[in-house]
Write an enzyme that holds these catalytic residues in place. Structure first.
Site, PDB file in Angstrom:
ATOM      1  N   GLY A 131       0.830  -1.210   0.000  1.00  0.00           N
ATOM      2  CA  GLY A 131       0.000   0.000   0.000  1.00  0.00           C
ATOM      3  C   GLY A 131       0.858   1.250   0.000  1.00  0.00           C
ATOM      4  O   GLY A 131       1.648   1.465   0.917  1.00  0.00           O
ATOM      5  N   ALA A 132       0.695   2.071  -1.070  1.00  0.00           N
ATOM      6  CA  ALA A 132       1.473   3.316  -1.169  1.00  0.00           C
ATOM      7  C   ALA A 132       0.620   4.512  -0.767  1.00  0.00           C
ATOM      8  O   ALA A 132       0.553   5.527  -1.451  1.00  0.00           O
ATOM      9  CB  ALA A 132       2.011   3.489  -2.580  1.00  0.00           C
ATOM     10  N   ILE A 156       0.561   6.031   5.138  1.00  0.00           N
ATOM     11  CA  ILE A 156       1.263   5.196   6.125  1.00  0.00           C
ATOM     12  C   ILE A 156       2.415   4.446   5.474  1.00  0.00           C
ATOM     13  O   ILE A 156       3.547   4.447   5.980  1.00  0.00           O
ATOM     14  CB  ILE A 156       0.289   4.197   6.799  1.00  0.00           C
ATOM     15  CG1 ILE A 156      -0.738   4.967   7.626  1.00  0.00           C
ATOM     16  CG2 ILE A 156       1.042   3.185   7.662  1.00  0.00           C
ATOM     17  CD1 ILE A 156      -1.726   4.111   8.384  1.00  0.00           C
ATOM     18  N   MET A 184      -9.956  10.272   6.601  1.00  0.00           N
ATOM     19  CA  MET A 184      -9.608   9.788   7.944  1.00  0.00           C
ATOM     20  C   MET A 184      -8.389  10.562   8.432  1.00  0.00           C
ATOM     21  O   MET A 184      -7.265  10.067   8.397  1.00  0.00           O
ATOM     22  CB  MET A 184      -9.330   8.296   7.898  1.00  0.00           C
ATOM     23  CG  MET A 184     -10.584   7.480   7.694  1.00  0.00           C
ATOM     24  SD  MET A 184     -10.222   5.726   7.648  1.00  0.00           S
ATOM     25  CE  MET A 184     -11.755   5.033   8.227  1.00  0.00           C
ATOM     26  N   ALA A 238      -6.802  13.342  11.484  1.00  0.00           N
ATOM     27  CA  ALA A 238      -6.979  13.843  12.846  1.00  0.00           C
ATOM     28  C   ALA A 238      -7.616  15.227  12.846  1.00  0.00           C
ATOM     29  O   ALA A 238      -8.539  15.508  13.624  1.00  0.00           O
ATOM     30  CB  ALA A 238      -5.626  13.886  13.556  1.00  0.00           C
ATOM     31  N   HIS A 239      -7.133  16.110  11.949  1.00  0.00           N
ATOM     32  CA  HIS A 239      -7.646  17.487  11.996  1.00  0.00           C
ATOM     33  C   HIS A 239      -9.074  17.585  11.497  1.00  0.00           C
ATOM     34  O   HIS A 239      -9.792  18.515  11.861  1.00  0.00           O
ATOM     35  CB  HIS A 239      -6.716  18.461  11.241  1.00  0.00           C
ATOM     36  CG  HIS A 239      -6.240  17.981   9.907  1.00  0.00           C
ATOM     37  ND1 HIS A 239      -5.150  17.151   9.772  1.00  0.00           N
ATOM     38  CD2 HIS A 239      -6.684  18.203   8.665  1.00  0.00           C
ATOM     39  CE1 HIS A 239      -4.958  16.910   8.481  1.00  0.00           C
ATOM     40  NE2 HIS A 239      -5.877  17.541   7.797  1.00  0.00           N
ATOM     41  N   HIS A 256      10.912  37.803   2.029  1.00  0.00           N
ATOM     42  CA  HIS A 256      12.045  37.355   1.216  1.00  0.00           C
ATOM     43  C   HIS A 256      13.298  37.359   2.086  1.00  0.00           C
ATOM     44  O   HIS A 256      13.555  38.357   2.768  1.00  0.00           O
ATOM     45  CB  HIS A 256      12.262  38.279   0.031  1.00  0.00           C
ATOM     46  CG  HIS A 256      13.492  37.908  -0.753  1.00  0.00           C
ATOM     47  ND1 HIS A 256      13.508  36.836  -1.622  1.00  0.00           N
ATOM     48  CD2 HIS A 256      14.749  38.425  -0.744  1.00  0.00           C
ATOM     49  CE1 HIS A 256      14.717  36.735  -2.142  1.00  0.00           C
ATOM     50  NE2 HIS A 256      15.491  37.672  -1.623  1.00  0.00           N
TER      51      HIS A 256
HETATM   52  P1  NAI Z   1      -4.639   4.592   2.305  1.00  0.00           P
HETATM   53  O1  NAI Z   1      -6.050   4.267   2.030  1.00  0.00           O
HETATM   54  O2  NAI Z   1      -4.210   6.009   2.323  1.00  0.00           O
HETATM   55  O3  NAI Z   1      -3.697   3.848   1.237  1.00  0.00           O
HETATM   56  C1  NAI Z   1      -3.764   2.462   1.064  1.00  0.00           C
HETATM   57  C2  NAI Z   1      -3.174   2.074  -0.278  1.00  0.00           C
HETATM   58  O4  NAI Z   1      -3.126   0.659  -0.365  1.00  0.00           O
HETATM   59  C3  NAI Z   1      -3.988   2.556  -1.454  1.00  0.00           C
HETATM   60  O5  NAI Z   1      -3.131   3.254  -2.312  1.00  0.00           O
HETATM   61  C4  NAI Z   1      -4.536   1.268  -2.064  1.00  0.00           C
HETATM   62  O6  NAI Z   1      -4.675   1.356  -3.461  1.00  0.00           O
HETATM   63  C5  NAI Z   1      -3.469   0.250  -1.676  1.00  0.00           C
HETATM   64  N1  NAI Z   1      -3.912  -1.159  -1.612  1.00  0.00           N
HETATM   65  C6  NAI Z   1      -5.078  -1.635  -1.133  1.00  0.00           C
HETATM   66  N2  NAI Z   1      -5.095  -2.999  -1.201  1.00  0.00           N
HETATM   67  C7  NAI Z   1      -3.901  -3.393  -1.727  1.00  0.00           C
HETATM   68  C8  NAI Z   1      -3.307  -4.657  -2.033  1.00  0.00           C
HETATM   69  N3  NAI Z   1      -3.928  -5.816  -1.800  1.00  0.00           N
HETATM   70  N4  NAI Z   1      -2.057  -4.683  -2.557  1.00  0.00           N
HETATM   71  C9  NAI Z   1      -1.413  -3.512  -2.807  1.00  0.00           C
HETATM   72  N5  NAI Z   1      -1.925  -2.291  -2.512  1.00  0.00           N
HETATM   73  C10 NAI Z   1      -3.156  -2.218  -1.987  1.00  0.00           C
HETATM   74  O7  NAI Z   1      -4.301   3.845   3.678  1.00  0.00           O
HETATM   75  P2  NAI Z   1      -3.129   3.953   4.750  1.00  0.00           P
HETATM   76  O8  NAI Z   1      -1.878   4.496   4.177  1.00  0.00           O
HETATM   77  O9  NAI Z   1      -3.127   2.609   5.380  1.00  0.00           O
HETATM   78  O10 NAI Z   1      -3.694   5.011   5.774  1.00  0.00           O
HETATM   79  C11 NAI Z   1      -4.925   4.773   6.468  1.00  0.00           C
HETATM   80  C12 NAI Z   1      -5.643   6.071   6.744  1.00  0.00           C
HETATM   81  O11 NAI Z   1      -4.893   6.847   7.664  1.00  0.00           O
HETATM   82  C13 NAI Z   1      -5.821   6.916   5.492  1.00  0.00           C
HETATM   83  O12 NAI Z   1      -7.107   7.458   5.486  1.00  0.00           O
HETATM   84  C14 NAI Z   1      -4.781   7.985   5.634  1.00  0.00           C
HETATM   85  O13 NAI Z   1      -5.184   9.194   5.018  1.00  0.00           O
HETATM   86  C15 NAI Z   1      -4.656   8.141   7.144  1.00  0.00           C
HETATM   87  N6  NAI Z   1      -3.315   8.572   7.472  1.00  0.00           N
HETATM   88  C16 NAI Z   1      -2.960   9.842   7.221  1.00  0.00           C
HETATM   89  C17 NAI Z   1      -1.672  10.271   7.468  1.00  0.00           C
HETATM   90  C18 NAI Z   1      -1.319  11.663   7.158  1.00  0.00           C
HETATM   91  O14 NAI Z   1      -2.219  12.467   6.943  1.00  0.00           O
HETATM   92  N7  NAI Z   1      -0.056  12.013   7.089  1.00  0.00           N
HETATM   93  C19 NAI Z   1      -0.652   9.393   7.993  1.00  0.00           C
HETATM   94  C20 NAI Z   1      -1.128   8.076   8.192  1.00  0.00           C
HETATM   95  C21 NAI Z   1      -2.407   7.700   7.938  1.00  0.00           C
END
Ligand code: NAI
Length: 453
Positions: free
Chosen positions: A173-174, A177, A310, A312-313, A436
């Site tokens: 998953g890219a 996280i 999903m 926090a803010h 600047h």
């Molecule tokens: P995500 O939903 O952002 O990304 C998951 C990725 O996994 C997607 O690109 C999807 O296409 C891929 N995927 C799904 N099934 C797969 C498979 N079988 N094989 C390969 N790829 C696959 O989920 P993530 O990164 O786990 O984050 C969870 C939630 O937490 C999200 O809503 C994210 O926005 C939030 N989060 C936000 C952060 C931030 O704002 N900096 C940091 C961490 C999490």
């Protein structure tokens, strides 16, 4: 009898509790875990602590000779790095506890269950309130063929606390996280392969910006396999072998650890929502009206439990708005201007629509870009990678989306959010005086470019 019982002390729940108490409500907050929820304990904060530490290590390891700084041998003490992370979490936990005391929010430790409208059972204790807010967040999604086992196949929670650096880490998953924790362990020495089902990293983000980030991450040593999905895994002598499928072909990759980061699902397990008949959609999200009320009057829900990003803010904003509504004040959350940030290096921050998203919605768009390498301060900081891309309405010049890939993008995006909150135009940003030399000038120049000749 309370005015409000909040179930869940994450950024949605604790902010709602404190804000409601500030507005004069008698509030209790229940949580079975530590104050701060996923975000503070096993999410945003510990990951950012490790991102900072690992980036410092990486930079020092690469050397600062070009700055004229000579370093001795750079070593790594992973356990000290983890202790620093734990200390930050502990300090913030204490901060919330002290805010609860200050605002007389009663914290009840334990698992809550709704036993009726206005009734919450915590162990032997029965609490009652006029309003109940569900803010229990989400949990990582498990892939059927790769269940978390705590030894080889991990969720983000464990990947924030590896005791040793995996030699080869496979990230499934890219999303945010996968890229953030993939970056941490890559900087600390792991060989990292990120496998993504779709044809771009960070699906949903502006495609061009995501592509640029992928290129920069590859330069840092991360590898990517797009349009590939993980089907299953088996533990072998050499590590975990993950079966992959992409472009009609099957293959396998072996690593000593696998991080599955394929999204999160709303978590209301054990709350008793079914008994009360609280309506949920097909993805398990609690359905609410525009005042966060569920299908049962007096029961509300916010954050990861309900539709929307999903983040926090977003949960925090909803918590604050709900507290205002319960106190009889008008309140709303503007879902069009919620920034999203991926804390890689450089960071990718964005607000509003991607270019392709705006086109798909039928907007006639004008796009302006400016590179960090054209900015003096970026050179002084040795942070010349990235660009700002501004998407605006070609007819009215109104900002539709702003995307920043570059150093401190999480901070830079703030002004774009404010501009969009005020329905600002590219010209508004362009004609605003920016200090600047500063990185914010990249935004200003991109806005000039978006205005056209
Ligand atoms: P995500 O939903 O952002 O990304 C998951 C990725 O996994 C997607 O690109 C999807 O296409 C891929 N995927 C799904 N099934 C797969 C498979 N079988 N094989 C390969 N790829 C696959 O989920 P993530 O990164 O786990 O984050 C969870 C939630 O937490 C999200 O809503 C994210 O926005 C939030 N989060 C936000 C952060 C931030 O704002 N900096 C940091 C961490 C999490």
């Amino acid at each position: 009898m309370f005015d409000l019982i909040v179930i869940g002390a994450g950024p949605g729940g604790y902010v709602a509790a404190i804000h409601a108490a500030r507005l004069g409500l008698k509030v209790a907050c229940v949580d079975k875990g530590a104050l701060g929820g996923t975000c503070l304990n096993v999410g945003c904060i510990p990951s950012k602590a490790l991102l900072e530490s690992s980036e410092l290590y990486y930079q020092n390891k690469k050397g600062l000779a070009h700055h004229g700084i000579q370093l001795g041998e750079v070593g790594l003490d992973l356990s000290a790095m983890m202790q620093r992370k734990a200390k930050i979490v502990q300090t913030m936990n204490q901060g919330i506890a002290s805010l609860f005391r200050q605002h007389k929010v009663e914290f009840v430790s334990g698992a809550a269950r709704l036993s009726g409208p206005g009734k919450v059972q915590v162990g032997e204790q029965q609490l009652e309130a006029c309003h109940v807010l569900l803010a229990t967040g989400s949990v990582p999604i498990e892939l059927p063929g790769l269940p978390f086992d705590g030894r080889h196949i991990f969720s983000s929670t464990e990947a924030l606390a590896f005791e040793k650096i995996p030699e080869r880490l496979l990230v499934i998953g890219a999303g945010a996280i996968g890229l953030e924790l993939g970056s941490v362990w890559s900087r600390l020495g792991s060989q990292v392969l990120v496998v993504e089902y779709l044809d771009q990293i960070l699906p949903g983000m502006d495609r061009e910006m995501a592509g640029q980030l992928q290129r920069l991450l590859q330069r840092q040593g991360l590898s990517f396999q797009l349009q590939t999905s993980a089907k299953g895994a088996e533990v072998t002598k050499g590590g975990v072998k993950v079966q992959l499928e992409g472009g009609g072909k099957e293959s396998a990759e072996t690593g000593d650890a696998v991080l599955v980061a394929v999204g999160r699902r709303p978590c209301a397990d054990g709350l008793g929502l079914e008994d009360l008949g609280i309506a949920r959609d097909q993805r398990g999200r609690v359905q609410v009206d525009d005042q966060f009320q569920t299908s049962i009057p007096g029961v509300y829900a916010i954050g990861d439990l309900i539709p929307g990003p999903m983040l926090a803010h977003k949960a925090e904003e909803e918590g604050r708005a709900l507290a205002e509504l319960l106190a009889g004040r008008p309140a709303r959350v503007n879902y069009q201007t919620i920034p999203g940030v991926v804390y890689t290096h450089p960071e990718l921050a964005s607000v509003g629509l991607s270019e392709e998203g705006a086109v798909a919605q039928g907007w006639q768009v004008r796009v302006g870009k400016h590179l960090f390498r054209a900015n003096g301060r970026a050179h002084c900081m040795d942070q010349i990678d990235g660009l700002v891309k501004i998407v605006c309405d070609a007819v009215t010049d109104r900002l539709l989306g702003v995307h920043v890939l570059g150093a401190q993008a999480s901070h830079l995006i703030g002004e774009a959010v404010v501009a969009m909150e005020f329905a600002g135009s590219a010209e508004d940003l362009a004609r605003t005086v920016h200090a600047h030399p500063s990185l914010s000038e990249v935004l200003k120049e991109a806005a000039w470019a978006a205005m056209g000749p």
